[in-house]
Scaffold this motif. Structure first.
Motif, PDB file in Angstrom:
ATOM      1  N   ARG A 113       0.816  -1.203   0.000  1.00 57.58           N
ATOM      2  CA  ARG A 113       0.000   0.000   0.000  1.00 57.58           C
ATOM      3  C   ARG A 113       0.858   1.266   0.000  1.00 57.58           C
ATOM      4  N   ALA A 114       1.964   1.227   0.724  1.00 55.04           N
ATOM      5  CA  ALA A 114       2.826   2.397   0.830  1.00 55.04           C
ATOM      6  C   ALA A 114       3.597   2.675  -0.456  1.00 55.04           C
ATOM      7  N   ALA A 115       3.891   1.627  -1.238  1.00 57.53           N
ATOM      8  CA  ALA A 115       4.821   1.779  -2.356  1.00 57.53           C
ATOM      9  C   ALA A 115       4.183   1.707  -3.740  1.00 57.53           C
ATOM     10  N   TYR A 116       2.993   1.140  -3.858  1.00 62.30           N
ATOM     11  CA  TYR A 116       2.450   0.895  -5.202  1.00 62.30           C
ATOM     12  C   TYR A 116       2.087   2.225  -5.870  1.00 62.30           C
ATOM     13  N   PRO A 117       2.569   2.472  -7.087  1.00 60.03           N
ATOM     14  CA  PRO A 117       2.409   3.799  -7.696  1.00 60.03           C
ATOM     15  C   PRO A 117       1.141   4.004  -8.520  1.00 60.03           C
ATOM     16  N   ALA A 118       0.335   2.976  -8.683  1.00 61.07           N
ATOM     17  CA  ALA A 118      -0.867   3.063  -9.525  1.00 61.07           C
ATOM     18  C   ALA A 118      -2.099   2.714  -8.692  1.00 61.07           C
ATOM     19  N   PRO A 119      -3.309   3.019  -9.205  1.00 58.70           N
ATOM     20  CA  PRO A 119      -4.526   2.703  -8.443  1.00 58.70           C
ATOM     21  C   PRO A 119      -4.728   1.190  -8.264  1.00 58.70           C
ATOM     22  N   ILE A 120      -5.104   0.794  -7.055  1.00 65.04           N
ATOM     23  CA  ILE A 120      -5.579  -0.570  -6.800  1.00 65.04           C
ATOM     24  C   ILE A 120      -6.977  -0.455  -6.213  1.00 65.04           C
ATOM     25  N   TRP A 121      -7.928  -1.078  -6.854  1.00 72.07           N
ATOM     26  CA  TRP A 121      -9.339  -1.050  -6.465  1.00 72.07           C
ATOM     27  C   TRP A 121      -9.724  -2.456  -6.012  1.00 72.07           C
ATOM     28  N   VAL A 122     -10.237  -2.589  -4.801  1.00 70.10           N
ATOM     29  CA  VAL A 122     -10.642  -3.893  -4.284  1.00 70.10           C
ATOM     30  C   VAL A 122     -12.094  -4.153  -4.704  1.00 70.10           C
ATOM     31  N   ALA A 123     -12.335  -5.308  -5.306  1.00 69.39           N
ATOM     32  CA  ALA A 123     -13.653  -5.608  -5.866  1.00 69.39           C
ATOM     33  C   ALA A 123     -14.636  -5.973  -4.758  1.00 69.39           C
ATOM     34  N   MET A 124     -15.448  -5.003  -4.375  1.00 68.77           N
ATOM     35  CA  MET A 124     -16.518  -5.213  -3.390  1.00 68.77           C
ATOM     36  C   MET A 124     -17.851  -4.954  -4.107  1.00 68.77           C
ATOM     37  N   GLU A 125     -18.274  -5.953  -4.891  1.00 72.04           N
ATOM     38  CA  GLU A 125     -19.426  -5.758  -5.778  1.00 72.04           C
ATOM     39  C   GLU A 125     -20.696  -5.348  -5.047  1.00 72.04           C
ATOM     40  N   TYR A 126     -20.868  -5.789  -3.811  1.00 75.93           N
ATOM     41  CA  TYR A 126     -22.156  -5.557  -3.157  1.00 75.93           C
ATOM     42  C   TYR A 126     -22.457  -4.072  -2.972  1.00 75.93           C
ATOM     43  N   ARG A 127     -21.436  -3.238  -2.898  1.00 75.79           N
ATOM     44  CA  ARG A 127     -21.688  -1.788  -2.819  1.00 75.79           C
ATOM     45  C   ARG A 127     -22.476  -1.281  -4.018  1.00 75.79           C
ATOM     46  N   TYR A 128     -22.336  -1.973  -5.154  1.00 76.21           N
ATOM     47  CA  TYR A 128     -22.860  -1.461  -6.416  1.00 76.21           C
ATOM     48  C   TYR A 128     -24.128  -2.159  -6.882  1.00 76.21           C
ATOM     49  N   MET A 129     -24.674  -3.065  -6.062  1.00 76.80           N
ATOM     50  CA  MET A 129     -26.010  -3.579  -6.359  1.00 76.80           C
ATOM     51  C   MET A 129     -26.992  -2.414  -6.268  1.00 76.80           C
ATOM     52  N   PRO A 130     -27.814  -2.160  -7.289  1.00 77.28           N
ATOM     53  CA  PRO A 130     -28.663  -0.965  -7.277  1.00 77.28           C
ATOM     54  C   PRO A 130     -29.499  -0.780  -6.013  1.00 77.28           C
ATOM     55  N   PRO A 131     -30.174  -1.811  -5.459  1.00 83.19           N
ATOM     56  CA  PRO A 131     -30.951  -1.562  -4.235  1.00 83.19           C
ATOM     57  C   PRO A 131     -30.064  -1.256  -3.031  1.00 83.19           C
ATOM     58  N   VAL A 132     -28.885  -1.873  -2.966  1.00 88.19           N
ATOM     59  CA  VAL A 132     -27.974  -1.599  -1.858  1.00 88.19           C
ATOM     60  C   VAL A 132     -27.398  -0.192  -1.982  1.00 88.19           C
ATOM     61  N   ALA A 133     -27.053   0.198  -3.193  1.00 90.44           N
ATOM     62  CA  ALA A 133     -26.553   1.557  -3.419  1.00 90.44           C
ATOM     63  C   ALA A 133     -27.610   2.592  -3.048  1.00 90.44           C
ATOM     64  N   ARG A 134     -28.879   2.303  -3.359  1.00 94.74           N
ATOM     65  CA  ARG A 134     -29.962   3.232  -2.992  1.00 94.74           C
ATOM     66  C   ARG A 134     -30.089   3.327  -1.475  1.00 94.74           C
ATOM     67  N   LEU A 135     -30.038   2.189  -0.795  1.00 91.75           N
ATOM     68  CA  LEU A 135     -30.111   2.210   0.670  1.00 91.75           C
ATOM     69  C   LEU A 135     -28.965   3.037   1.254  1.00 91.75           C
ATOM     70  N   ALA A 136     -27.747   2.801   0.779  1.00 93.20           N
ATOM     71  CA  ALA A 136     -26.595   3.532   1.310  1.00 93.20           C
ATOM     72  C   ALA A 136     -26.732   5.030   1.076  1.00 93.20           C
ATOM     73  N   GLU A 137     -27.271   5.400  -0.081  1.00 93.02           N
ATOM     74  CA  GLU A 137     -27.422   6.814  -0.432  1.00 93.02           C
ATOM     75  C   GLU A 137     -28.478   7.499   0.437  1.00 93.02           C
ATOM     76  N   GLU A 138     -29.539   6.781   0.777  1.00 89.71           N
ATOM     77  CA  GLU A 138     -30.658   7.399   1.481  1.00 89.71           C
ATOM     78  C   GLU A 138     -30.685   7.103   2.976  1.00 89.71           C
ATOM     79  N   ALA A 139     -29.742   6.300   3.458  1.00 89.58           N
ATOM     80  CA  ALA A 139     -29.813   5.832   4.851  1.00 89.58           C
ATOM     81  C   ALA A 139     -29.803   6.977   5.844  1.00 89.58           C
TER      82      ALA A 139
END
Length: 371
Positions: A113-139
Motif C-alpha cells: 500500500r505504501a509503495a504501489y504507484p498506480a490505483p488498486i481497487w478492491v472488488a466489493m461488488e455488493y456496494r454497487y447492487m442498485p438496491p444496496v446503493a440506494r439504501l446507502a445513499e438514502e440511509a
C-alpha cells in the motif's frame, strides 16, 4: 490512455462473469488472459478469441497493449500476485476480494500500500447492487443517523471451484473472510465508522460435512451470526445461512435510526430461480418513517442485459464503470487497499471470536495494526 486493455489473471466462474461485463463497457477489451486450468482456459479462449493466452503473470505483463489488470484467482494467491505485479510492471488493478487470507500477511499488504504507484481497487461488488446503493445513499436521511444495521444473507451453498480450493479455511481465510468481507465492507461504508469490537458464533452445520478431498474433510463453515460495535456507537449484525436457497430474497439489509428505517431486499441469481414460480423477484427498497407511519416501497429493477451477464444484480458492471474512470485518472478509487484490509480484519476477528467464544477488539490483535 483512453481505452482499457485488461490483462486477466484467473478466469474461472467469477472471471467469466467479469469477461461478460467488460464486453458491455465502451472503450474496453481483454488483451491477455492467464488461466492455468485447462478447462477454464479453453472457455476463456472461446469467450475472448482475440486475447493472448499467457502462461504466467509475467507473460501477461509483457503484452505491451495491456494497460490495466484484473485479479480473479483463488483468495490465497491475491497478495503474492499483487507483489509480483509490483515488482515487474505496476499497472492499475481491480483485485477481487479478499486481499489476503493469513493474519501474518498484514505487514506485506501495508508495504504494498505504501509503495504501489498506480490505483488498486478492491472488488466489493455488493456496494454497487442498485438496491444496496440506494439504501446507502438514502440511509442518513431515512433514519436520521443509522444506529442499528442488520445484514442477512440466506443463500445457496458454496459452488464448486477449480481444484475445490474453496472447501478449506487455509485457502479462503474462512467463510467469514471469503464470503462475508463484502458485508463487513458494507457495514463500514454505510455507517461511515470503523469497528472496535467483534463477537461471533458460527460453524459447519449442514453443508460439506461428508466431502473429502485428498483424504481431508472440508472445514468451511456454512452459517454464522456476527455482531460488530463501531467507534461511532452504532452497532451492526450479520446473519449468514448458506443452506437457505429457497428464500425469496438472498440479501435483506435494514438500517434503523431515530427517524425511521430503510430496507433493501435483493434476490439471488436469476438462473437459480425456479421457472415454475414465474418471473424472479424484483429488488426493492422500503422506507418506513416513524412519523407519519406508512412504509413506502420502491422497486429497483435491474437492466436484464446486466442480470444476464452475472450473478450480482448488475453490480459487476457498475463497478467496472467506476474502475474504468479511476484507471483513466478521472476519479478516485472508491474501494481502497485500506477498505480491503478492514474487511478482511473484521472477518478474521469474527472467525477468531467464533472459534474461541470471546469478543475480539480490533485494536488488540496483530492484524489490527494497518499502518
Amino acid at each position: 490512455m483512453t481505452t482499457l486493455n485488461y490483462g486477466l489473471i484467473g478466469c474461472g466462474m467469477m472471471g467469466q462473469e467479469h469477461l461478460r461485463n467488460i464486453a458491455l463497457l465502451p472503450d474496453a477489451k481483454v488483451a491477455a488472459i492467464f488461466e492455468p486450468d485447462a478447462a477454464m482456459r479453453a472457455i476463456a479462449a472461446e469467450m475472448e478469441p482475440q486475447a493472448v493466452m499467457a502462461n504466467s503473470i509475467a507473460e501477461v505483463l509483457a503484452v505491451e497493449e495491456v494497460n490495466c489488470l484484473l485479479i480473479v484467482s483463488p483468495n490465497y494467491m491475491h497478495l503474492r500476485q499483487l507483489e509480483e505485479i509490483a515488482a515487474i510492471r505496476p499497472l492499475p488493478i481491480l483485485c477481487e476480494k479478499p486481499l489476503f487470507t493469513d493474519p501474518a500477511d498484514a505487514p506485506r499488504l501495508a508495504a504494498l500500500r505504501a509503495a504501489y504507484p498506480a490505483p488498486i481497487w478492491v472488488a466489493m461488488e455488493y456496494r454497487y447492487m442498485p438496491p444496496v446503493a440506494r439504501l446507502a445513499e438514502e440511509a442518513e436521511a431515512a433514519t436520521g443517523g443509522v444506529r442499528m444495521l442488520t445484514i442477512r444473507e440466506h443463500r445457496f451453498p458454496f459452488l464448486e471451484k477449480v481444484g475445490d480450493w474453496n472447501r478449506f479455511n487455509r485457502n479462503t481465510g474462512g467463510t467469514l473472510v471469503e464470503k462475508c468481507c463484502h458485508f463487513f465492507d458494507l457495514m463500514r461504508f454505510i455507517l461511515k465508522s470503523d469497528p472496535v469490537r467483534v463477537m461471533a458464533s458460527g460453524g459447519q452445520s449442514v453443508n460439506h460435512l461428508d466431502e473429502v478431498y485428498d483424504g481431508q474433510t472440508s472445514d468451511i463453515w456454512d452459517n454464522a451470526y456476527v455482531i460488530v460495535d463501531f467507534a461511532s456507537g452504532a452497532r451492526a449484525m450479520l446473519e449468514l445461512c448458506m443452506f437457505a436457497e429457497g428464500a425469496r430474497y438472498q440479501e435483506e439489509i435494514s438500517a434503523v435510526g431515530p427517524k425511521g428505517k430503510i430496507e433493501a431486499h435483493v434476490p439471488g441469481p436469476g438462473r437459480f430461480w425456479p421457472a415454475h414460480l414465474g418471473a424472479p423477484p424484483v429488488p426493492q427498497v422500503v422506507v418506513s418513517p416513524r412519523e407519519p407511519k406508512g412504509p413506502r416501497l420502491v422497486e429497483i429493477p435491474v437492466d436484464p442485459q446486466l442480470l444476464a451477464a452475472g450473478d450480482h444484480n448488475g453490480s459487476t458492471f457498475y463497478q467496472h464503470q467506476r474502475f474504468q474512470r479511476a484507471a483513466l485518472g478521472q476519479q478516485q478509487v472508491e474501494v481502497s487497499l485500506e477498505d480491503g484490509w478492514w474487511a478482511v480484519a473484521m472477518g478474521m476477528a469474527a472467525q477468531q471470536s467464533a472459534a474461541t467464544g470471546q469478543a475480539v477488539r480490533l485494536d488488540q490483535v496483530a492484524y489490527g495494526v494497518k499502518r
